[in-house]
Structures are given as structure tokens and as C-alpha cells.
Design a protein around this motif. Structure first.
Motif, mmCIF file in Angstrom:
data_model
loop_
_atom_site.group_PDB
_atom_site.id
_atom_site.type_symbol
_atom_site.label_atom_id
_atom_site.label_comp_id
_atom_site.label_asym_id
_atom_site.label_seq_id
_atom_site.Cartn_x
_atom_site.Cartn_y
_atom_site.Cartn_z
ATOM 1 N N ARG A 30 0.800 -1.223 0.000
ATOM 2 C CA ARG A 30 0.000 0.000 0.000
ATOM 3 C C ARG A 30 0.835 1.276 0.000
ATOM 4 N N LEU A 31 2.154 1.163 0.154
ATOM 5 C CA LEU A 31 3.000 2.357 0.243
ATOM 6 C C LEU A 31 2.942 3.185 -1.036
ATOM 7 N N GLY A 32 3.139 2.530 -2.182
ATOM 8 C CA GLY A 32 3.120 3.251 -3.446
ATOM 9 C C GLY A 32 1.776 3.900 -3.727
ATOM 10 N N PRO A 33 0.672 3.137 -3.657
ATOM 11 C CA PRO A 33 -0.637 3.746 -3.865
ATOM 12 C C PRO A 33 -0.945 4.870 -2.885
ATOM 13 N N TRP A 34 -0.450 4.741 -1.651
ATOM 14 C CA TRP A 34 -0.707 5.800 -0.660
ATOM 15 C C TRP A 34 0.029 7.081 -1.054
ATOM 16 N N ILE A 35 1.288 6.949 -1.444
ATOM 17 C CA ILE A 35 2.060 8.121 -1.868
ATOM 18 C C ILE A 35 1.396 8.781 -3.077
ATOM 19 N N ASP A 36 1.023 7.980 -4.067
ATOM 20 C CA ASP A 36 0.413 8.524 -5.277
ATOM 21 C C ASP A 36 -0.988 9.072 -5.018
ATOM 22 N N GLY A 37 -1.677 8.503 -4.045
ATOM 23 C CA GLY A 37 -3.055 8.901 -3.784
ATOM 24 C C GLY A 37 -3.217 10.075 -2.849
ATOM 25 N N VAL A 44 2.519 13.372 4.014
ATOM 26 C CA VAL A 44 3.067 12.521 2.958
ATOM 27 C C VAL A 44 4.150 13.273 2.187
ATOM 28 N N VAL A 45 3.890 14.523 1.877
ATOM 29 C CA VAL A 45 4.882 15.340 1.168
ATOM 30 C C VAL A 45 6.179 15.420 1.966
ATOM 31 N N GLU A 46 6.058 15.645 3.265
ATOM 32 C CA GLU A 46 7.255 15.730 4.107
ATOM 33 C C GLU A 46 7.967 14.389 4.189
ATOM 34 N N ALA A 47 7.197 13.308 4.316
ATOM 35 C CA ALA A 47 7.800 11.979 4.404
ATOM 36 C C ALA A 47 8.552 11.643 3.121
ATOM 37 N N VAL A 48 7.972 11.964 1.967
ATOM 38 C CA VAL A 48 8.638 11.697 0.692
ATOM 39 C C VAL A 48 9.936 12.487 0.594
ATOM 40 N N ALA A 49 9.896 13.759 1.015
ATOM 41 C CA ALA A 49 11.102 14.585 0.994
ATOM 42 C C ALA A 49 12.182 13.995 1.895
ATOM 43 N N GLN A 50 11.763 13.456 3.045
ATOM 44 C CA GLN A 50 12.729 12.862 3.976
ATOM 45 C C GLN A 50 13.319 11.572 3.402
ATOM 46 N N VAL A 51 12.490 10.782 2.713
ATOM 47 C CA VAL A 51 13.005 9.565 2.071
ATOM 48 C C VAL A 51 14.085 9.935 1.063
ATOM 49 N N ARG A 52 13.807 10.946 0.254
ATOM 50 C CA ARG A 52 14.796 11.374 -0.748
ATOM 51 C C ARG A 52 16.071 11.879 -0.079
ATOM 52 N N GLY A 56 18.918 9.544 -1.001
ATOM 53 C CA GLY A 56 19.452 10.065 -2.253
ATOM 54 C C GLY A 56 18.621 9.710 -3.460
ATOM 55 N N ALA A 57 17.443 9.106 -3.237
ATOM 56 C CA ALA A 57 16.576 8.720 -4.355
ATOM 57 C C ALA A 57 16.075 9.958 -5.089
ATOM 58 N N GLN A 58 16.168 9.919 -6.404
ATOM 59 C CA GLN A 58 15.731 11.049 -7.225
ATOM 60 C C GLN A 58 14.589 10.680 -8.167
ATOM 61 N N GLY A 59 14.253 9.396 -8.240
ATOM 62 C CA GLY A 59 13.250 8.931 -9.191
ATOM 63 C C GLY A 59 11.835 9.050 -8.676
ATOM 64 N N GLY A 60 10.936 8.305 -9.318
ATOM 65 C CA GLY A 60 9.522 8.364 -8.994
ATOM 66 C C GLY A 60 9.135 7.446 -7.852
ATOM 67 N N THR A 61 7.840 7.162 -7.806
ATOM 68 C CA THR A 61 7.287 6.393 -6.695
ATOM 69 C C THR A 61 7.915 5.006 -6.585
ATOM 70 N N ASP A 62 8.171 4.364 -7.708
ATOM 71 C CA ASP A 62 8.741 3.013 -7.662
ATOM 72 C C ASP A 62 10.081 3.002 -6.935
ATOM 73 N N VAL A 65 9.454 3.513 -3.192
ATOM 74 C CA VAL A 65 8.928 2.287 -2.585
ATOM 75 C C VAL A 65 10.037 1.254 -2.399
ATOM 76 N N ALA A 66 10.944 1.170 -3.361
ATOM 77 C CA ALA A 66 12.071 0.241 -3.225
ATOM 78 C C ALA A 66 12.914 0.588 -2.004
ATOM 79 N N VAL A 67 13.125 1.878 -1.785
ATOM 80 C CA VAL A 67 13.869 2.320 -0.595
ATOM 81 C C VAL A 67 13.112 1.934 0.671
ATOM 82 N N LEU A 68 11.819 2.230 0.691
ATOM 83 C CA LEU A 68 11.004 1.941 1.871
ATOM 84 C C LEU A 68 10.955 0.445 2.157
ATOM 85 N N HIS A 69 10.834 -0.369 1.122
ATOM 86 C CA HIS A 69 10.829 -1.828 1.316
ATOM 87 C C HIS A 69 12.175 -2.308 1.862
ATOM 88 N N GLY A 70 13.261 -1.692 1.394
ATOM 89 C CA GLY A 70 14.579 -2.047 1.916
ATOM 90 C C GLY A 70 14.700 -1.731 3.392
#
Length: 221
Positions: A30-37, A44-52, A56-62, A65-70
Motif C-alpha cells: 500500500r506504500l506506493g498507492p498511498w504516496i500517489d493517492g 506525505v509530502v514531508e515523508a517523501v522529501a525525507q526519504v529522498r 538520495g533517491a531522485q526517481g519516482g514512486t517506484d 517504494v524500493a527504498v522503503l521496502h529495503g
């Protein structure tokens, strides 16, 4: 009698597998759909910024999500992961998809402390939103009235640093605090802040045979 009891959740009140298996398995797809939804949700915006920022992730949701799953696979207590998981779990509990379960001794102990006038709080790496949802939707009903405060790594700090426990004590307005946890390093940090500490070594849990050193140790509350 102590004025405050502060409690860890995973491995202390509830089985580790409930978090690492049941809840993680619920959040993972549900992580990817939640971010996109939820592109306009500030959390969510802040969490995505913190993940990046952290990865160092610069790509899209996929890629996110790979980072979060790791991080989930490594059981890393990363704040943005906990934020997103907490939001997903909050909805899962509200929908009835999830119900929190505790070790058999937990709810009677919570109610006994509360009846005796001991004030209760939680300090968990899981987000405050996730904690509140967890205690609101349980096999024993809504337990949120038993607790006065919830602390996580956002509003308190890392669980293995004494500064976090000093901060919590300032919010509680008391130094008369007892902390229950199954993780020795967390107990060491709490003791450094002047708290009483109790190690919880539950049979079958990951820290059953850990060295709790100077901390009083129990197998149930």
C-alpha cells in the motif's frame, strides 16, 4: 509507586510478529498507492522529501517504494517510513482490516495501573498516529482513555539516546518515571536520564535472552 509508567509496544506489549509480519505485510503493497493517492497531504509530502534526503533517491514512486521496502526488510526505524506506515495502519484499523492484540497480561496490568492512579504513556518508534489507532482498535476494545501521552521518534527523538527521555520527562512534568522495554539499549538511555527501568524478556520474543545488565527484568507486566 511510580507516578508515570512509559511503555514500549513491540516485544513489550504486543508480539514482534504482529508488527514485523502482520502490520508490515499490510503496509508493504500500500506504500506506493498511498504516496500517489495523497499528493497534497503535508505529512506525505514531508515523508517523501525525507526519504529522498536520507536515501538520495531522485526517481519516482517506484524508486521511493524500493527504498522503503529495503528499510522494512532491515527493520530500520526511519521516521518517514514510520510516518507512512502509521497513516496506512490508521486507515486499516478504521476499516476493520486490522485489530491489535496484546500479550494476555497486558490489558489487566494497564487497567490496574490506571485504577491505582499511575499515569500511562507510550514511547514507540511507530508514529503517534499509528499508536493511537493501535490502542483504539484492539481485541479488548478502545484502550486510548488509559493513556495521557504518546511519543515517537518525531516528537521525542531516537529511542536509544538519553536526550529523548529527558525531553519526554519535561513534557510529563515529572522525573518519577518507570520505563518498560524489551530492548536493553533503550533501557540504558532511559536510565541515563534518571528513569527507573524494567526489562521485559518475554518467552519466544527476539530479546528473551538478551543481557539486561543492571535493569530489573520480568517476563510479564
Amino acid at each position: 509507586m511510580t507516578e508515570w509508567v512509559v511503555l514500549d509496544i513491540e516485544g513489550t506489549l504486543s508480539a514482534t510478529d504482529q508488527v514485523l509480519v502482520t502490520l508490515y505485510d499490510y503496509a508493504r503493497p500500500r506504500l506506493g498507492p498511498w504516496i500517489d493517492g495523497h499528493p497534497g497531504d503535508p505529512a506525505v509530502v514531508e515523508a517523501v522529501a525525507q526519504v529522498r534526503e536520507l536515501s538520495g533517491a531522485q526517481g519516482g514512486t517506484d524508486e521511493l517504494v524500493a527504498v522503503l521496502h529495503g528499510w522494512m526488510d532491515a527493520d530500520r526505524k526511519a521516521t518517514p517510513l514510520k510516518t507512512l506506515q502509521g497513516l496506512i495502519w490508521q486507515e486499516g484499523y478504521a476499516r476493520g482490516d486490522l485489530v491489535a492484540e496484546f500479550f494476555p497480561d497486558v490489558v489487566p496490568a494497564l487497567r490496574r495501573w490506571h485504577a491505582d492512579g499511575v499515569r500511562l504513556a507510550v514511547f514507540s518508534s511507530g508514529s503517534v498516529a499509528g499508536q493511537v489507532a493501535f490502542f483504539r482498535h484492539t481485541t479488548d476494545g478502545d484502550l486510548t482513555p488509559l493513556f495521557e501521552h504518546h511519543f515517537d521518534t518525531v516528537n521525542a527523538g531516537p529511542k536509544r539516546e538519553a536526550s529523548s527521555y529527558f525531553k519526554i520527562a519535561s513534557v510529563l512534568g515529572s522525573d518519577d518515571v518507570t520505563f518498560y522495554s524489551d530492548v536493553p539499549a533503550e533501557l540504558h538511555a532511559a536510565a541515563e536520564a534518571g528513569w527507573r527501568t524494567v526489562g521485559v524478556a518475554r518467552p519466544g520474543e527476539p530479546h528473551e535472552h538478551s543481557d539486561f545488565g543492571p535493569h530489573r527484568t520480568v517476563s510479564a507486566l
